[in-house]
Design a protein around this motif. Structure first.
Motif, mmCIF file in Angstrom:
data_model
loop_
_atom_site.group_PDB
_atom_site.id
_atom_site.type_symbol
_atom_site.label_atom_id
_atom_site.label_comp_id
_atom_site.label_asym_id
_atom_site.label_seq_id
_atom_site.Cartn_x
_atom_site.Cartn_y
_atom_site.Cartn_z
ATOM 1 N N ARG A 1 0.832 -1.213 0.000
ATOM 2 C CA ARG A 1 0.000 0.000 0.000
ATOM 3 C C ARG A 1 0.863 1.259 0.000
ATOM 4 N NH1 ARG A 1 -1.222 3.249 3.931
ATOM 5 N NH2 ARG A 1 -0.670 1.811 5.589
ATOM 6 N N LEU A 2 1.905 1.271 0.818
ATOM 7 C CA LEU A 2 2.776 2.446 0.893
ATOM 8 C C LEU A 2 3.621 2.614 -0.371
ATOM 9 C CD1 LEU A 2 3.849 2.165 4.616
ATOM 10 C CD2 LEU A 2 2.503 4.020 3.598
ATOM 11 N N ALA A 3 4.119 1.510 -0.919
ATOM 12 C CA ALA A 3 4.909 1.602 -2.155
ATOM 13 C C ALA A 3 4.060 2.153 -3.293
ATOM 14 C CB ALA A 3 5.489 0.235 -2.514
ATOM 15 N N LEU A 4 2.825 1.726 -3.379
ATOM 16 C CA LEU A 4 1.925 2.253 -4.411
ATOM 17 C C LEU A 4 1.597 3.720 -4.157
ATOM 18 C CD1 LEU A 4 -0.451 -0.822 -4.824
ATOM 19 C CD2 LEU A 4 1.387 -0.083 -6.383
ATOM 20 N N ALA A 5 1.449 4.091 -2.902
ATOM 21 C CA ALA A 5 1.208 5.495 -2.567
ATOM 22 C C ALA A 5 2.414 6.354 -2.947
ATOM 23 C CB ALA A 5 0.891 5.636 -1.074
ATOM 24 N N PHE A 6 3.618 5.812 -2.764
ATOM 25 C CA PHE A 6 4.831 6.535 -3.160
ATOM 26 C C PHE A 6 4.860 6.726 -4.673
ATOM 27 C CE2 PHE A 6 9.770 6.466 -3.075
ATOM 28 C CZ PHE A 6 9.813 7.846 -3.137
ATOM 29 N N ARG A 7 4.551 5.657 -5.406
ATOM 30 C CA ARG A 7 4.486 5.755 -6.867
ATOM 31 C C ARG A 7 3.494 6.846 -7.276
ATOM 32 N NH1 ARG A 7 1.095 1.391 -9.497
ATOM 33 N NH2 ARG A 7 -0.364 2.753 -8.441
ATOM 34 N N ASP A 8 2.336 6.837 -6.667
ATOM 35 C CA ASP A 8 1.306 7.826 -6.986
ATOM 36 C C ASP A 8 1.753 9.232 -6.603
ATOM 37 O OD1 ASP A 8 -0.142 5.635 -7.845
ATOM 38 O OD2 ASP A 8 -1.502 5.639 -6.099
ATOM 39 N N HIS A 9 2.427 9.352 -5.464
ATOM 40 C CA HIS A 9 2.951 10.653 -5.016
ATOM 41 C C HIS A 9 3.917 11.230 -6.051
ATOM 42 C CE1 HIS A 9 4.693 13.697 -2.394
ATOM 43 N NE2 HIS A 9 5.883 13.204 -2.684
ATOM 44 N N LEU A 10 4.681 10.353 -6.686
ATOM 45 C CA LEU A 10 5.624 10.779 -7.722
ATOM 46 C C LEU A 10 4.930 11.048 -9.060
ATOM 47 C CD1 LEU A 10 8.524 8.275 -6.938
ATOM 48 C CD2 LEU A 10 8.419 10.724 -6.366
ATOM 49 N N LYS A 11 3.609 10.876 -9.079
ATOM 50 C CA LYS A 11 2.793 11.090 -10.274
ATOM 51 C C LYS A 11 3.179 10.161 -11.420
ATOM 52 C CE LYS A 11 1.704 15.878 -9.068
ATOM 53 N NZ LYS A 11 1.326 15.518 -7.796
ATOM 54 N N ARG A 12 3.491 8.926 -11.050
ATOM 55 C CA ARG A 12 3.818 7.896 -12.033
ATOM 56 C C ARG A 12 2.647 6.925 -12.152
ATOM 57 N NH1 ARG A 12 10.016 6.431 -10.300
ATOM 58 N NH2 ARG A 12 10.902 8.417 -10.927
ATOM 59 N N THR A 13 2.529 6.315 -13.302
ATOM 60 C CA THR A 13 1.505 5.291 -13.508
ATOM 61 C C THR A 13 2.120 3.906 -13.615
ATOM 62 O OG1 THR A 13 1.584 5.651 -15.892
ATOM 63 C CG2 THR A 13 -0.070 6.895 -14.644
ATOM 64 N N ASN B 1 15.654 14.657 -5.106
ATOM 65 C CA ASN B 1 15.470 15.645 -6.150
ATOM 66 C C ASN B 1 15.925 17.009 -5.663
ATOM 67 O OD1 ASN B 1 13.895 17.694 -7.826
ATOM 68 N ND2 ASN B 1 13.407 15.778 -8.874
ATOM 69 N N GLU B 2 16.597 17.749 -6.532
ATOM 70 C CA GLU B 2 17.097 19.063 -6.139
ATOM 71 C C GLU B 2 15.961 20.051 -5.888
ATOM 72 O OE1 GLU B 2 19.579 20.681 -9.200
ATOM 73 O OE2 GLU B 2 18.038 20.497 -10.736
ATOM 74 N N ALA B 3 14.747 19.748 -6.348
ATOM 75 C CA ALA B 3 13.593 20.612 -6.127
ATOM 76 C C ALA B 3 12.806 20.196 -4.886
ATOM 77 C CB ALA B 3 12.688 20.592 -7.363
ATOM 78 N N GLY C 1 12.559 20.229 1.426
ATOM 79 C CA GLY C 1 12.225 19.598 2.704
ATOM 80 C C GLY C 1 13.069 18.358 2.948
ATOM 81 N N ALA C 2 13.201 17.521 1.921
ATOM 82 C CA ALA C 2 14.031 16.320 2.052
ATOM 83 C C ALA C 2 15.489 16.707 2.250
ATOM 84 C CB ALA C 2 13.878 15.428 0.823
ATOM 85 N N GLN C 3 15.946 17.710 1.516
ATOM 86 C CA GLN C 3 17.332 18.137 1.663
ATOM 87 C C GLN C 3 17.603 18.620 3.087
ATOM 88 O OE1 GLN C 3 18.867 20.632 -1.554
ATOM 89 N NE2 GLN C 3 17.177 19.890 -2.820
ATOM 90 N N ALA C 4 16.668 19.364 3.649
ATOM 91 C CA ALA C 4 16.844 19.850 5.022
ATOM 92 C C ALA C 4 16.871 18.673 6.002
ATOM 93 C CB ALA C 4 15.726 20.821 5.388
ATOM 94 N N LEU C 5 16.004 17.696 5.794
ATOM 95 C CA LEU C 5 15.995 16.510 6.654
ATOM 96 C C LEU C 5 17.340 15.814 6.598
ATOM 97 C CD1 LEU C 5 14.628 14.241 8.345
ATOM 98 C CD2 LEU C 5 13.936 13.224 6.151
ATOM 99 N N TYR C 6 17.832 15.548 5.407
ATOM 100 C CA TYR C 6 19.085 14.812 5.259
ATOM 101 C C TYR C 6 20.266 15.601 5.814
ATOM 102 C CZ TYR C 6 16.175 11.891 2.290
ATOM 103 O OH TYR C 6 15.169 11.089 1.815
ATOM 104 N N ARG C 7 20.308 16.909 5.569
ATOM 105 C CA ARG C 7 21.387 17.738 6.145
ATOM 106 C C ARG C 7 21.348 17.678 7.666
ATOM 107 N NH1 ARG C 7 20.500 21.300 1.916
ATOM 108 N NH2 ARG C 7 22.306 21.452 0.572
ATOM 109 N N GLY C 8 20.141 17.768 8.228
ATOM 110 C CA GLY C 8 19.972 17.727 9.677
ATOM 111 C C GLY C 8 20.409 16.404 10.297
#
Length: 150
Positions: free
Chosen positions: A6-18, A110-112, A115-122
């Motif tokens: 369920r989560l993997a499919l939600a991730f795919r959908d979040h990335l706007k992939r089919t 992704n460089e855009a 939020g993820a970049q801040a998490l990883y830097r932290g």
């Protein structure tokens, strides 16, 4: 498997992939879960509902440390974000990498995605742009072999 799927499919959908299709993701999970060089981790709510997951590969390197880890996926369900779940998942993966003898852990984002970049830097990650061979930057290259198989 159901929560992870369920989560993997939600991730795919979040990335706007089919793609891959639901069935392909489901079929891919079992051999990945059974592979000792791969670990999945689920973050659970107190009621037992999975709200996030990680997918990490562990491998040996000829050119670097004997063992390395690569965080392939980090996903937290949209309704569960901003509560520290992503941070807790990455901290857990980092601990697992240390316990497995890894000298480093890597990931891509992704460089855009500030939020993820801040998490990883932290969490002590640093972006790396390697320069070599006359000052040129190292580039990530990709080639699909699926199109050539037919």
């Amino acid at each position: 498997h159901a929560s992870l799927l369920r989560l993997a499919l939600a991730f795919r959908d979040h990335l706007k992939r089919t793609e891959p299709a639901d069935e392909a993701v489901a079929a891919a999970l079992t051999p990945l879960i059974e592979d000792p060089a791969i670990e999945f981790c689920l973050a659970m709510e107190s009621d037992g509902v999975a709200i996030g997951y990680t997918y990490t590969r562990f491998f040996r390197s000829l050119w670097g440390a004997p063992w390395e880890a690569h965080l392939e996926d980090l996903f937290v369900d949209g309704a569960a974000r901003r509560r520290g779940t992503g941070r807790a998942l990455v901290e857990f993966v980092t601990t697992r990498a240390r316990l497995r003898g890894c000298a480093s852990i890597s990931l891509n984002t992704n460089e855009a995605n500030p939020g993820a970049q801040a998490l990883y830097r932290g969490l002590g990650f640093e972006p790396a742009v390697e320069e070599s061979m006359g000052g040129g930057r190292e580039l990530y290259w990709y080639r699909s072999l699926l199109e050539e198989a037919g």
